[in-house]
Design a protein around this motif. Structure first.
Motif, PDB file in Angstrom:
ATOM      1  N   ILE A 135       0.814  -1.216   0.000  1.00 31.94           N
ATOM      2  CA  ILE A 135       0.000   0.000   0.000  1.00 31.94           C
ATOM      3  C   ILE A 135       0.853   1.274   0.000  1.00 31.94           C
ATOM      4  CG2 ILE A 135      -1.932   1.179   1.101  1.00 31.94           C
ATOM      5  CD1 ILE A 135      -2.555  -1.510   2.511  1.00 31.94           C
TER       6      ILE A 135
ATOM      7  N   VAL B 161      -6.378  -4.114   7.664  1.00 33.62           N
ATOM      8  CA  VAL B 161      -5.882  -4.050   6.294  1.00 33.62           C
ATOM      9  C   VAL B 161      -4.605  -4.903   6.185  1.00 33.62           C
ATOM     10  CG1 VAL B 161      -4.975  -2.449   4.558  1.00 33.62           C
ATOM     11  CG2 VAL B 161      -6.834  -1.723   6.055  1.00 33.62           C
TER      12      VAL B 161
ATOM     13  N   ALA C 229      -7.499  -6.878  -7.263  1.00 34.08           N
ATOM     14  CA  ALA C 229      -8.799  -6.284  -6.934  1.00 34.08           C
ATOM     15  C   ALA C 229      -8.768  -5.589  -5.580  1.00 34.08           C
ATOM     16  CB  ALA C 229      -9.886  -7.354  -6.949  1.00 34.08           C
ATOM     17  N   LYS C 230      -8.052  -6.187  -4.620  1.00 38.37           N
ATOM     18  CA  LYS C 230      -8.089  -5.644  -3.261  1.00 38.37           C
ATOM     19  C   LYS C 230      -7.061  -4.537  -3.022  1.00 38.37           C
ATOM     20  CE  LYS C 230      -8.851  -8.078   0.278  1.00 38.37           C
ATOM     21  NZ  LYS C 230      -8.536  -9.053   1.317  1.00 38.37           N
ATOM     22  N   TYR C 231      -5.983  -4.515  -3.821  1.00 36.76           N
ATOM     23  CA  TYR C 231      -4.939  -3.483  -3.658  1.00 36.76           C
ATOM     24  C   TYR C 231      -4.643  -2.889  -5.039  1.00 36.76           C
ATOM     25  CZ  TYR C 231      -4.375  -5.943   0.766  1.00 36.76           C
ATOM     26  OH  TYR C 231      -4.607  -6.523   1.988  1.00 36.76           O
TER      27      TYR C 231
ATOM     28  N   ASP D 287     -10.623  -3.140   4.734  1.00 35.60           N
ATOM     29  CA  ASP D 287     -10.023  -3.395   3.427  1.00 35.60           C
ATOM     30  C   ASP D 287      -9.803  -2.073   2.713  1.00 35.60           C
ATOM     31  OD1 ASP D 287      -9.273  -5.959   2.424  1.00 35.60           O
ATOM     32  OD2 ASP D 287     -11.331  -6.625   2.796  1.00 35.60           O
ATOM     33  N   VAL D 288      -8.778  -2.023   1.884  1.00 37.28           N
ATOM     34  CA  VAL D 288      -8.512  -0.836   1.089  1.00 37.28           C
ATOM     35  C   VAL D 288      -9.729  -0.530   0.210  1.00 37.28           C
ATOM     36  CG1 VAL D 288      -7.106   0.066  -0.795  1.00 37.28           C
ATOM     37  CG2 VAL D 288      -6.007  -1.179   1.083  1.00 37.28           C
ATOM     38  N   THR D 289     -10.250  -1.566  -0.393  1.00 37.20           N
ATOM     39  CA  THR D 289     -11.424  -1.438  -1.262  1.00 37.20           C
ATOM     40  C   THR D 289     -12.078  -2.823  -1.371  1.00 37.20           C
ATOM     41  OG1 THR D 289     -12.162  -0.724  -3.460  1.00 37.20           O
ATOM     42  CG2 THR D 289     -10.032  -1.783  -3.349  1.00 37.20           C
ATOM     43  N   THR D 290     -13.259  -2.906  -1.887  1.00 34.76           N
ATOM     44  CA  THR D 290     -14.059  -4.151  -2.064  1.00 34.76           C
ATOM     45  C   THR D 290     -14.604  -4.707  -0.737  1.00 34.76           C
ATOM     46  OG1 THR D 290     -12.552  -6.065  -1.810  1.00 34.76           O
ATOM     47  CG2 THR D 290     -12.497  -4.874  -3.933  1.00 34.76           C
TER      48      THR D 290
END
Lengths: 216, 216
Positions: A122, B118, A148-150, B65-68
């Motif tokens: 990140i 995260v 997808a997640k990072y 989570d960063v995203t999703t």
């Protein structure tokens, strides 16, 4: 207030990164900022790459680590210039830390400077080091959902190296899912599927990285 | 100046974390802050743990989570309260993000609240969330040098879970080196050697985590 400060930090980082990029361009040196999770295989990739290319090109390495010089010790055998930056708990390298060590390299006699960033998917993506490009390294054992997640890293990198393909038979990693998620983020990015420990797929990687040097 | 600002951020985080800890203690809820690299197996650990303990104890999950919301989707089948916090690029959860979602849980009817932080071995260790304790998860495929290279987490955690022992035969992970590095940092810390996908070693983990609830 925090947001303003963060902007100041990033602005100052960007200014120094631009200076570094100018210096490296002037000296015709390519800098590769290698970013991955802890233990994805950055150091093993550097071992294999040095082993193969050290007699053809003039290589150097900056090793970023929270603490210890273990990774640098693993590369000593290639007899190339290596500088360790210990961040003492810091989660990423920044352009100021690079600027402080750049004079330790003889840039006139260098083709490529690898920067092994701190193991973190990140924070390192937010700090331009003045690199020519970022290389994303990810391993099959981390799961196919990492792009997808990072997503930040995978959008910005010039290439992705998927390591530990030798462990694919023992995991539930779905390579089609991985490729399709990556394709959504960055449709034209080269993907190298390799096993750095076993050597599978590395010839294509060696060719590509050599081309980056030759076309510079 | 940056250092002062960082201190302010951490001070304010600590104040809110202390408030959260008071609330949770008052309601007799244990909060477990789970920290690991991306892809070490935090979500699979939660799947196995919910599967086994959901009929004995009242569990809840905060998914950072960063995203999703992919991880939360995987846990839906256990029919427990789950809240997702997307950090939108942020590298860690902080106590303010926890405080904003805590009221979504019925704390009177909860024994244990898992927080899946995260995926990051560094930044989350600096931000107290008001948790009862931190759990470090690390996987064999990341290499045996993780405690030595990322010592902060292993010094602070109440327990370490070494996941993916099923992949040990295919890696160069040296378990004696791992144990001895961990021992230097934290001599009395319980270490669970497990395979969350295959189930190996999980009984000892279930017993330990159940004891934390019963002794609360």
């Amino acid at each position: 207030m925090e947001i303003k400060i963060m902007k100041n930090i990033l602005d100052r980082n960007q200014n120094m990164a631009d200076e570094i990029r100018d210096i490296l361009t002037g000296k015709n040196v390519i800098m590769v900022n290698i970013i991955s999770s802890p233990g994805a295989g950055k150091t093993t990739l550097l071992e294999r790459t040095c082993e193969r290319l050290v007699n053809k090109y003039r290589l150097g390495v900056i090793e970023g680590d929270v603490t210890t010089d273990r990774d640098a010790q693993r590369l000593k055998k290639y007899n190339i210039p290596i500088v360790v930056i210990n961040t003492e708990g810091g989660c990423h390298l920044d352009s100021h830390s690079i600027s402080k060590v750049l004079h330790l390299f003889d840039l006139e006699n260098l083709d490529m400077l690898f920067v092994e960033n701190v193991g973190n998917l990140i924070c390192p993506t937010q700090f331009d080091l003045g690199e020519t490009f970022k290389l994303a390294v990810v391993s099959t054992t981390e799961g196919d959902d990492k792009p997808a997640k990072y997503p930040m890293l995978f959008r910005e990198a010039r290439a992705v190296l998927l390591n530990k393909t030798d462990l694919l038979p023992y995991t539930n990693f779905n390579i089609e899912n991985f490729r399709s998620d990556l394709n959504i983020l960055n449709a034209t990015i080269p993907l190298f599927e390799v096993s750095c420990t076993r050597g599978d797929g590395l010839e294509v990687w060696f060719r590509w990285i050599s081309e980056q040097i030759r076309n510079n």
